[in-house]
Design an enzyme around this catalytic site. Sequence first.
Site, PDB file in Angstrom:
ATOM      1  N   PRO A   1      50.316  33.965  52.855  1.00 38.47           N
ATOM      2  CA  PRO A   1      49.667  35.283  52.870  1.00 38.47           C
ATOM      3  C   PRO A   1      48.419  35.395  51.994  1.00 38.47           C
ATOM      4  O   PRO A   1      47.740  36.409  52.033  1.00 38.47           O
ATOM      5  CB  PRO A   1      50.767  36.214  52.354  1.00 38.47           C
ATOM      6  CG  PRO A   1      51.682  35.343  51.573  1.00 38.47           C
ATOM      7  CD  PRO A   1      51.644  34.003  52.219  1.00 38.47           C
TER       8      PRO A   1
ATOM      9  N   TYR B   1      36.899  35.455  54.461  1.00 37.15           N
ATOM     10  CA  TYR B   1      37.760  36.597  54.149  1.00 37.15           C
ATOM     11  C   TYR B   1      37.529  37.758  55.108  1.00 37.15           C
ATOM     12  O   TYR B   1      38.487  38.377  55.584  1.00 37.15           O
ATOM     13  CB  TYR B   1      37.530  37.045  52.689  1.00 37.15           C
ATOM     14  CG  TYR B   1      38.632  37.944  52.177  1.00 37.15           C
ATOM     15  CD1 TYR B   1      39.794  37.417  51.628  1.00 37.15           C
ATOM     16  CD2 TYR B   1      38.509  39.336  52.257  1.00 37.15           C
ATOM     17  CE1 TYR B   1      40.816  38.237  51.174  1.00 37.15           C
ATOM     18  CE2 TYR B   1      39.530  40.169  51.807  1.00 37.15           C
ATOM     19  CZ  TYR B   1      40.683  39.609  51.269  1.00 37.15           C
ATOM     20  OH  TYR B   1      41.684  40.424  50.821  1.00 37.15           O
TER      21      TYR B   1
ATOM     22  N   LYS C   1      45.668  36.663  56.411  1.00 35.68           N
ATOM     23  CA  LYS C   1      45.202  36.355  57.763  1.00 35.68           C
ATOM     24  C   LYS C   1      46.231  36.495  58.878  1.00 35.68           C
ATOM     25  O   LYS C   1      45.866  36.479  60.055  1.00 35.68           O
ATOM     26  CB  LYS C   1      44.667  34.908  57.798  1.00 35.68           C
ATOM     27  CG  LYS C   1      43.410  34.720  56.995  1.00 35.68           C
ATOM     28  CD  LYS C   1      42.278  35.533  57.569  1.00 35.68           C
ATOM     29  CE  LYS C   1      41.001  35.403  56.783  1.00 35.68           C
ATOM     30  NZ  LYS C   1      40.129  36.573  56.925  1.00 35.68           N
TER      31      LYS C   1
ATOM     32  N   TYR D   1      43.010  39.480  42.873  1.00 36.00           N
ATOM     33  CA  TYR D   1      43.742  38.222  43.015  1.00 36.00           C
ATOM     34  C   TYR D   1      43.698  37.537  41.659  1.00 36.00           C
ATOM     35  O   TYR D   1      42.616  37.169  41.200  1.00 36.00           O
ATOM     36  CB  TYR D   1      43.082  37.311  44.052  1.00 36.00           C
ATOM     37  CG  TYR D   1      43.213  37.785  45.493  1.00 36.00           C
ATOM     38  CD1 TYR D   1      42.323  38.711  46.040  1.00 36.00           C
ATOM     39  CD2 TYR D   1      44.216  37.264  46.321  1.00 36.00           C
ATOM     40  CE1 TYR D   1      42.427  39.113  47.363  1.00 36.00           C
ATOM     41  CE2 TYR D   1      44.328  37.662  47.656  1.00 36.00           C
ATOM     42  CZ  TYR D   1      43.434  38.588  48.164  1.00 36.00           C
ATOM     43  OH  TYR D   1      43.545  38.990  49.480  1.00 36.00           O
TER      44      TYR D   1
ATOM     45  N   HIS E   1      37.111  48.321  52.381  1.00 39.67           N
ATOM     46  CA  HIS E   1      36.828  47.602  51.136  1.00 39.67           C
ATOM     47  C   HIS E   1      35.605  46.712  51.296  1.00 39.67           C
ATOM     48  O   HIS E   1      35.551  45.893  52.200  1.00 39.67           O
ATOM     49  CB  HIS E   1      38.044  46.772  50.717  1.00 39.67           C
ATOM     50  CG  HIS E   1      39.093  47.583  50.022  1.00 39.67           C
ATOM     51  ND1 HIS E   1      39.991  47.046  49.137  1.00 39.67           N
ATOM     52  CD2 HIS E   1      39.350  48.915  50.052  1.00 39.67           C
ATOM     53  CE1 HIS E   1      40.771  48.016  48.669  1.00 39.67           C
ATOM     54  NE2 HIS E   1      40.406  49.145  49.223  1.00 39.67           N
TER      55      HIS E   1
END
Length: 389
Positions: A292, A384, A296, A200, A72
Amino acid sequence: MRTQVAIVGAGPAGLLLAQLLHLRGIDSVVLEAKSRHYIEHRVRAGVLEHQSVDILNEAGVGARMMREGLLHHGLMLRFSGQVHRIDLTALTGRAVMIYGQQEVVKDLVAARVATGSPLHFEVEDVQPQEFDTDRPRVLFRSGGTQQVLECDYIAGCDGFHGPCRVSISPTELKLFERVYPFAWLGILAETPPASEELIYANHERGFALLSMRSPTVSRLYLQCAPDESLENWPDERIWSELQTRLGSGRDLDLRIGPILQKGVTPMRSFVAEPMRHGRLFLAGDAAHIVPPTGAKGMNLAITDVYLLAEALARHYRDGQDDRLNEYSATCLRRIWKVQRFSWWMTMLLHRFSDDSEFDRRRQLAELDYITSSRVGAQSLAENYVGLPL
Ligand code: PHB
Protein backbone atom coordinates in the site's frame (compact mmCIF):
# COMPACT_ATOMS: atom_id res chain seq x y z
CA MET A 1 -30.08 -16.64 -16.92
CA ARG A 2 -28.05 -14.99 -19.66
CA THR A 3 -26.02 -11.80 -20.00
CA GLN A 4 -23.22 -10.38 -22.13
CA VAL A 5 -20.63 -9.97 -19.37
CA ALA A 6 -20.72 -11.88 -16.06
CA ILE A 7 -18.85 -9.81 -13.50
CA VAL A 8 -17.56 -11.65 -10.44
CA GLY A 9 -16.98 -9.27 -7.53
CA ALA A 10 -18.54 -5.96 -6.48
CA GLY A 11 -15.47 -4.06 -5.35
CA PRO A 12 -14.32 -0.93 -7.15
CA ALA A 13 -13.22 -3.00 -10.20
CA GLY A 14 -16.42 -5.00 -10.72
CA LEU A 15 -18.83 -2.16 -9.97
CA LEU A 16 -16.98 0.36 -12.13
CA LEU A 17 -16.79 -2.13 -14.99
CA ALA A 18 -20.57 -2.67 -14.71
CA GLN A 19 -21.16 1.08 -14.88
CA LEU A 20 -18.77 1.66 -17.83
CA LEU A 21 -20.40 -1.23 -19.73
CA HIS A 22 -23.87 0.13 -18.96
CA LEU A 23 -22.87 3.48 -20.47
CA ARG A 24 -21.67 1.63 -23.58
CA GLY A 25 -24.95 -0.26 -23.91
CA ILE A 26 -23.50 -3.61 -22.77
CA ASP A 27 -25.43 -5.82 -20.33
CA SER A 28 -23.86 -7.40 -17.29
CA VAL A 29 -24.73 -9.27 -14.13
CA VAL A 30 -22.65 -8.61 -11.00
CA LEU A 31 -22.15 -11.37 -8.42
CA GLU A 32 -20.78 -10.59 -4.95
CA ALA A 33 -20.05 -13.00 -2.10
CA LYS A 34 -20.40 -10.42 0.68
CA SER A 35 -23.36 -8.27 1.74
CA ARG A 36 -23.99 -4.73 0.55
CA HIS A 37 -23.37 -3.42 4.07
CA TYR A 38 -20.03 -5.22 4.23
CA ILE A 39 -18.64 -3.88 0.94
CA GLU A 40 -19.86 -0.36 1.67
CA HIS A 41 -18.13 -0.24 5.03
CA ARG A 42 -14.84 -2.09 4.65
CA VAL A 43 -12.06 0.42 5.16
CA ARG A 44 -9.45 0.33 2.41
CA ALA A 45 -7.32 2.75 0.46
CA GLY A 46 -8.05 6.41 0.02
CA VAL A 47 -5.90 8.06 -2.65
CA LEU A 48 -7.15 8.50 -6.23
CA GLU A 49 -4.78 9.41 -9.06
CA HIS A 50 -5.93 12.33 -11.23
CA GLN A 51 -6.73 9.85 -13.98
CA SER A 52 -8.90 7.75 -11.67
CA VAL A 53 -10.79 10.94 -10.78
CA ASP A 54 -11.35 11.61 -14.50
CA ILE A 55 -12.57 8.05 -15.12
CA LEU A 56 -15.02 8.18 -12.18
CA ASN A 57 -16.33 11.52 -13.43
CA GLU A 58 -16.64 10.23 -16.97
CA ALA A 59 -18.54 7.24 -15.57
CA GLY A 60 -21.03 9.67 -14.01
CA VAL A 61 -20.24 8.66 -10.42
CA GLY A 62 -17.94 11.52 -9.39
CA ALA A 63 -20.35 14.17 -8.08
CA ARG A 64 -20.03 13.39 -4.36
CA MET A 65 -16.28 12.78 -4.71
CA MET A 66 -15.89 16.27 -6.23
CA ARG A 67 -17.86 17.76 -3.30
CA GLU A 68 -16.48 15.77 -0.39
CA GLY A 69 -13.07 14.56 -1.57
CA LEU A 70 -9.94 16.42 -0.53
CA LEU A 71 -7.70 17.57 -3.36
CA HIS A 72 -4.01 17.26 -2.39
CA HIS A 73 -1.29 19.16 -4.20
CA GLY A 74 1.65 17.81 -2.24
CA LEU A 75 2.88 15.26 0.29
CA MET A 76 5.42 15.18 3.10
CA LEU A 77 8.37 12.86 3.65
CA ARG A 78 9.68 12.75 7.23
CA PHE A 79 13.17 11.36 7.78
CA SER A 80 15.23 11.66 10.98
CA GLY A 81 12.74 14.15 12.38
CA GLN A 82 12.95 16.46 9.36
CA VAL A 83 10.05 17.10 7.03
CA HIS A 84 10.45 17.56 3.26
CA ARG A 85 7.54 18.58 1.03
CA ILE A 86 7.06 17.13 -2.45
CA ASP A 87 5.01 19.65 -4.42
CA LEU A 88 3.08 17.31 -6.71
CA THR A 89 1.34 20.08 -8.63
CA ALA A 90 4.46 22.19 -9.22
CA LEU A 91 6.29 19.07 -10.43
CA THR A 92 3.56 17.50 -12.59
CA GLY A 93 0.69 19.95 -13.01
CA ARG A 94 -1.52 17.32 -11.34
CA ALA A 95 -3.02 16.59 -7.94
CA VAL A 96 -4.48 13.54 -6.19
CA MET A 97 -7.88 13.16 -4.51
CA ILE A 98 -8.34 11.77 -0.99
CA TYR A 99 -11.63 9.86 -1.00
CA GLY A 100 -12.16 6.51 0.72
CA GLN A 101 -12.58 3.34 -1.29
CA GLN A 102 -15.80 2.54 0.57
CA GLU A 103 -17.19 5.91 -0.56
CA VAL A 104 -16.32 5.05 -4.18
CA VAL A 105 -18.08 1.72 -3.65
CA LYS A 106 -21.19 3.40 -2.17
CA ASP A 107 -21.40 5.76 -5.16
CA LEU A 108 -21.00 2.86 -7.61
CA VAL A 109 -23.59 0.67 -5.87
CA ALA A 110 -26.06 3.59 -5.94
CA ALA A 111 -25.40 4.06 -9.68
CA ARG A 112 -25.87 0.35 -10.34
CA VAL A 113 -29.10 0.17 -8.36
CA ALA A 114 -30.37 3.21 -10.30
CA THR A 115 -29.87 1.37 -13.62
CA GLY A 116 -32.09 -1.48 -12.37
CA SER A 117 -29.52 -4.00 -13.70
CA PRO A 118 -28.71 -7.13 -11.71
CA LEU A 119 -26.36 -6.94 -8.72
CA HIS A 120 -26.56 -10.03 -6.51
CA PHE A 121 -25.11 -9.94 -3.00
CA GLU A 122 -24.24 -12.87 -0.73
CA VAL A 123 -23.96 -15.39 -3.55
CA GLU A 124 -22.15 -18.64 -2.72
CA ASP A 125 -20.04 -21.19 -4.52
CA VAL A 126 -19.22 -19.06 -7.55
CA GLN A 127 -17.63 -21.19 -10.28
CA PRO A 128 -16.47 -19.74 -13.60
CA GLN A 129 -16.64 -22.51 -16.21
CA GLU A 130 -15.99 -23.25 -19.89
CA PHE A 131 -14.18 -19.98 -20.47
CA ASP A 132 -11.86 -21.67 -22.92
CA THR A 133 -14.92 -22.26 -25.15
CA ASP A 134 -17.34 -19.86 -26.89
CA ARG A 135 -20.00 -20.56 -24.25
CA PRO A 136 -18.66 -19.62 -20.85
CA ARG A 137 -20.89 -19.65 -17.80
CA VAL A 138 -20.80 -18.98 -14.10
CA LEU A 139 -22.44 -21.30 -11.61
CA PHE A 140 -23.47 -19.90 -8.23
CA ARG A 141 -25.97 -20.30 -5.43
CA SER A 142 -28.22 -17.48 -4.34
CA GLY A 143 -30.73 -17.75 -1.51
CA GLY A 144 -30.14 -21.49 -1.46
CA THR A 145 -30.97 -21.96 -5.18
CA GLN A 146 -28.42 -23.18 -7.70
CA GLN A 147 -28.13 -20.80 -10.69
CA VAL A 148 -26.43 -20.88 -14.08
CA LEU A 149 -25.41 -17.60 -15.65
CA GLU A 150 -24.56 -17.96 -19.35
CA CYS A 151 -22.52 -15.18 -20.90
CA ASP A 152 -20.15 -14.07 -23.68
CA TYR A 153 -17.35 -13.08 -21.29
CA ILE A 154 -16.46 -13.41 -17.61
CA ALA A 155 -14.73 -10.55 -15.76
CA GLY A 156 -12.84 -11.79 -12.69
CA CYS A 157 -12.96 -8.72 -10.43
CA ASP A 158 -13.10 -10.89 -7.32
CA GLY A 159 -9.95 -9.87 -5.50
CA PHE A 160 -6.88 -11.84 -4.46
CA HIS A 161 -8.88 -14.58 -2.68
CA GLY A 162 -11.69 -14.91 -5.23
CA PRO A 163 -12.59 -17.99 -7.33
CA CYS A 164 -11.65 -16.69 -10.81
CA ARG A 165 -7.85 -16.78 -10.85
CA VAL A 166 -7.75 -20.16 -9.13
CA SER A 167 -10.14 -21.62 -11.74
CA ILE A 168 -7.40 -21.16 -14.36
CA SER A 169 -5.15 -24.15 -14.86
CA PRO A 170 -1.91 -23.49 -12.91
CA THR A 171 0.13 -24.44 -15.97
CA GLU A 172 -1.42 -21.49 -17.84
CA LEU A 173 -0.42 -18.93 -15.21
CA LYS A 174 2.90 -17.42 -14.28
CA LEU A 175 2.94 -15.99 -10.76
CA PHE A 176 5.39 -13.41 -9.45
CA GLU A 177 5.45 -12.70 -5.75
CA ARG A 178 7.34 -10.91 -3.03
CA VAL A 179 6.21 -10.98 0.58
CA TYR A 180 7.61 -8.30 2.88
CA PRO A 181 8.70 -9.06 6.46
CA PHE A 182 6.27 -6.56 7.99
CA ALA A 183 2.66 -5.35 7.87
CA TRP A 184 0.76 -2.12 8.54
CA LEU A 185 -1.41 -1.61 11.57
CA GLY A 186 -4.06 0.85 10.40
CA ILE A 187 -6.57 2.87 12.38
CA LEU A 188 -9.44 5.15 11.49
CA ALA A 189 -9.85 7.78 14.20
CA GLU A 190 -12.32 10.52 14.91
CA THR A 191 -9.82 13.34 15.13
CA PRO A 192 -9.02 16.16 12.70
CA PRO A 193 -5.94 15.32 10.57
CA ALA A 194 -2.87 16.79 12.27
CA SER A 195 -1.46 17.80 8.90
CA GLU A 196 -3.16 19.14 5.78
CA GLU A 197 -1.11 16.79 3.64
CA LEU A 198 -0.11 13.13 4.00
CA ILE A 199 3.06 12.46 5.98
CA TYR A 200 5.15 9.40 5.09
CA ALA A 201 7.64 8.89 7.93
CA ASN A 202 10.79 6.79 7.97
CA HIS A 203 11.61 6.45 11.67
CA GLU A 204 14.16 4.23 13.38
CA ARG A 205 11.28 2.41 15.11
CA GLY A 206 9.61 1.80 11.75
CA PHE A 207 7.45 3.44 9.12
CA ALA A 208 4.37 5.55 9.95
CA LEU A 209 1.82 7.30 7.76
CA LEU A 210 -0.60 10.07 8.52
CA SER A 211 -3.52 10.15 6.14
CA MET A 212 -7.16 11.17 6.39
CA ARG A 213 -10.67 10.68 5.14
CA SER A 214 -12.30 14.04 5.93
CA PRO A 215 -11.65 17.22 7.92
CA THR A 216 -12.73 15.28 11.06
CA VAL A 217 -11.48 11.74 10.41
CA SER A 218 -7.82 10.65 10.35
CA ARG A 219 -6.40 7.46 8.88
CA LEU A 220 -3.08 6.44 10.44
CA TYR A 221 -0.70 3.54 9.95
CA LEU A 222 2.27 2.00 11.75
CA GLN A 223 4.72 -0.56 10.43
CA CYS A 224 4.37 -3.69 12.60
CA ALA A 225 5.23 -7.40 12.55
CA PRO A 226 3.54 -9.43 9.78
CA ASP A 227 1.72 -11.63 12.31
CA GLU A 228 0.95 -8.77 14.69
CA SER A 229 -1.91 -9.39 17.09
CA LEU A 230 -4.22 -6.42 17.72
CA GLU A 231 -4.26 -7.47 21.37
CA ASN A 232 -0.74 -6.13 21.66
CA TRP A 233 -1.96 -2.73 20.55
CA PRO A 234 -4.24 -1.03 23.05
CA ASP A 235 -5.23 2.48 21.94
CA GLU A 236 -2.68 4.23 24.20
CA ARG A 237 0.19 2.29 22.68
CA ILE A 238 -0.96 3.15 19.15
CA TRP A 239 -1.15 6.88 19.89
CA SER A 240 2.15 6.99 21.69
CA GLU A 241 3.89 5.10 18.87
CA LEU A 242 2.32 7.39 16.26
CA GLN A 243 3.54 10.43 18.18
CA THR A 244 7.05 9.02 18.39
CA ARG A 245 7.26 8.19 14.70
CA LEU A 246 5.33 11.12 13.20
CA GLY A 247 6.48 13.79 15.63
CA SER A 248 4.57 15.60 18.33
CA GLY A 249 4.56 18.82 20.31
CA ARG A 250 5.93 21.68 18.23
CA ASP A 251 6.35 19.35 15.24
CA LEU A 252 2.83 18.10 14.88
CA ASP A 253 -0.41 18.49 16.80
CA LEU A 254 -1.53 14.86 16.72
CA ARG A 255 -4.71 14.81 18.80
CA ILE A 256 -5.97 11.64 20.36
CA GLY A 257 -9.54 10.73 19.43
CA PRO A 258 -11.84 7.70 19.47
CA ILE A 259 -10.55 4.85 17.29
CA LEU A 260 -13.36 3.77 14.96
CA GLN A 261 -11.60 0.84 13.31
CA LYS A 262 -8.34 -1.11 13.69
CA GLY A 263 -6.80 -3.66 11.32
CA VAL A 264 -3.58 -5.22 10.08
CA THR A 265 -2.72 -5.07 6.36
CA PRO A 266 -0.18 -7.61 5.12
CA MET A 267 2.32 -6.38 2.54
CA ARG A 268 2.96 -8.16 -0.70
CA SER A 269 3.76 -7.62 -4.34
CA PHE A 270 2.02 -10.09 -6.63
CA VAL A 271 1.33 -10.44 -10.37
CA ALA A 272 -0.45 -13.25 -12.26
CA GLU A 273 0.25 -13.36 -16.01
CA PRO A 274 -1.47 -13.28 -18.40
CA MET A 275 -4.67 -11.52 -17.39
CA ARG A 276 -6.76 -13.17 -20.09
CA HIS A 277 -7.63 -16.86 -20.45
CA GLY A 278 -9.99 -17.44 -23.33
CA ARG A 279 -13.14 -15.58 -22.36
CA LEU A 280 -12.10 -14.92 -18.77
CA PHE A 281 -10.47 -11.55 -18.04
CA LEU A 282 -8.89 -10.80 -14.65
CA ALA A 283 -8.88 -7.23 -13.33
CA GLY A 284 -7.74 -5.53 -10.11
CA ASP A 285 -6.57 -7.52 -7.09
CA ALA A 286 -7.57 -10.81 -8.75
CA ALA A 287 -4.52 -10.31 -11.00
CA HIS A 288 -2.15 -8.21 -8.91
CA ILE A 289 -1.42 -6.90 -5.43
CA VAL A 290 0.82 -3.96 -4.59
CA PRO A 291 2.08 -3.02 -1.14
CA PRO A 292 0.00 0.00 0.00
CA THR A 293 2.98 2.37 0.28
CA GLY A 294 2.41 3.93 -3.13
CA ALA A 295 -1.41 4.07 -2.66
CA LYS A 296 -1.91 2.32 -6.00
CA GLY A 297 -4.21 -0.69 -5.46
CA MET A 298 -7.56 0.94 -6.22
CA ASN A 299 -6.03 3.01 -9.04
CA LEU A 300 -4.77 -0.10 -10.83
CA ALA A 301 -8.22 -1.68 -10.49
CA ILE A 302 -9.79 1.43 -12.04
CA THR A 303 -7.40 1.57 -15.00
CA ASP A 304 -7.68 -2.19 -15.66
CA VAL A 305 -11.47 -2.06 -15.97
CA TYR A 306 -11.38 1.14 -17.99
CA LEU A 307 -9.24 -0.68 -20.58
CA LEU A 308 -11.45 -3.76 -20.36
CA ALA A 309 -14.64 -1.73 -20.90
CA GLU A 310 -13.09 -0.05 -23.95
CA ALA A 311 -11.98 -3.42 -25.33
CA LEU A 312 -15.44 -4.96 -24.84
CA ALA A 313 -17.09 -1.92 -26.41
CA ARG A 314 -14.85 -2.32 -29.43
CA HIS A 315 -15.94 -5.95 -29.71
CA TYR A 316 -19.67 -5.25 -29.45
CA ARG A 317 -19.67 -1.97 -31.42
CA ASP A 318 -17.12 -2.65 -34.17
CA GLY A 319 -16.87 -6.42 -34.14
CA GLN A 320 -13.11 -6.07 -33.56
CA ASP A 321 -11.24 -8.13 -30.95
CA ASP A 322 -7.90 -6.35 -31.22
CA ARG A 323 -8.29 -4.55 -27.88
CA LEU A 324 -9.43 -7.71 -26.11
CA ASN A 325 -6.40 -9.50 -27.51
CA GLU A 326 -4.10 -6.70 -26.31
CA TYR A 327 -5.82 -6.30 -22.91
CA SER A 328 -3.39 -8.36 -20.87
CA ALA A 329 -0.21 -6.94 -22.39
CA THR A 330 -1.49 -3.35 -22.21
CA CYS A 331 -2.44 -3.69 -18.54
CA LEU A 332 0.72 -5.53 -17.56
CA ARG A 333 3.00 -2.87 -18.99
CA ARG A 334 1.44 -0.34 -16.65
CA ILE A 335 1.10 -2.77 -13.73
CA TRP A 336 4.81 -3.59 -13.71
CA LYS A 337 5.72 0.10 -13.60
CA VAL A 338 3.34 0.54 -10.68
CA GLN A 339 4.80 -2.57 -9.03
CA ARG A 340 8.24 -1.04 -9.38
CA PHE A 341 7.13 2.25 -7.84
CA SER A 342 5.27 0.59 -4.94
CA TRP A 343 8.29 -1.61 -4.20
CA TRP A 344 10.58 1.43 -4.36
CA MET A 345 8.43 3.49 -1.97
CA THR A 346 8.30 0.47 0.36
CA MET A 347 12.11 0.07 0.31
CA LEU A 348 12.58 3.80 0.86
CA LEU A 349 10.39 4.09 3.93
CA HIS A 350 10.47 0.88 5.99
CA ARG A 351 12.81 -0.67 8.52
CA PHE A 352 13.89 -4.21 7.74
CA SER A 353 14.82 -6.47 10.64
CA ASP A 354 18.13 -7.26 8.98
CA ASP A 355 18.76 -3.61 8.17
CA SER A 356 22.38 -2.89 7.71
CA GLU A 357 24.03 0.48 8.01
CA PHE A 358 24.36 0.16 4.26
CA ASP A 359 20.58 0.15 3.80
CA ARG A 360 20.14 3.08 6.14
CA ARG A 361 22.71 5.12 4.22
CA ARG A 362 21.08 4.06 0.96
CA GLN A 363 17.66 5.32 2.15
CA LEU A 364 19.15 8.63 3.28
CA ALA A 365 20.93 9.04 -0.04
CA GLU A 366 17.68 8.33 -1.86
CA LEU A 367 15.93 10.99 0.19
CA ASP A 368 18.76 13.43 -0.39
CA TYR A 369 18.48 12.82 -4.12
CA ILE A 370 14.69 13.27 -4.17
CA THR A 371 14.84 16.47 -2.15
CA SER A 372 17.82 18.04 -3.90
CA SER A 373 17.19 17.14 -7.53
CA ARG A 374 14.12 18.37 -9.37
CA VAL A 375 14.32 15.34 -11.66
CA GLY A 376 14.45 13.04 -8.63
CA ALA A 377 11.41 14.71 -7.05
CA GLN A 378 9.63 14.73 -10.40
CA SER A 379 10.05 11.00 -10.83
CA LEU A 380 8.40 10.35 -7.46
CA ALA A 381 5.66 12.91 -8.19
CA GLU A 382 4.92 11.61 -11.70
CA ASN A 383 4.45 8.08 -10.39
CA TYR A 384 2.45 9.22 -7.36
CA VAL A 385 -0.10 11.28 -9.32
CA GLY A 386 -0.27 8.41 -11.82
CA LEU A 387 1.43 7.41 -15.06
CA PRO A 388 -0.57 8.00 -18.24
CA LEU A 389 -2.76 5.16 -19.49
C1 PHB B 1 -4.85 5.77 3.09
O1 PHB B 1 -5.30 6.92 3.30
O2 PHB B 1 -5.48 4.77 3.43
C2 PHB B 1 -3.54 5.64 2.44
C3 PHB B 1 -2.89 6.77 1.96
C4 PHB B 1 -1.66 6.64 1.34
C5 PHB B 1 -1.07 5.40 1.21
C6 PHB B 1 -1.73 4.26 1.66
C7 PHB B 1 -2.97 4.38 2.28
O3 PHB B 1 0.13 5.30 0.62
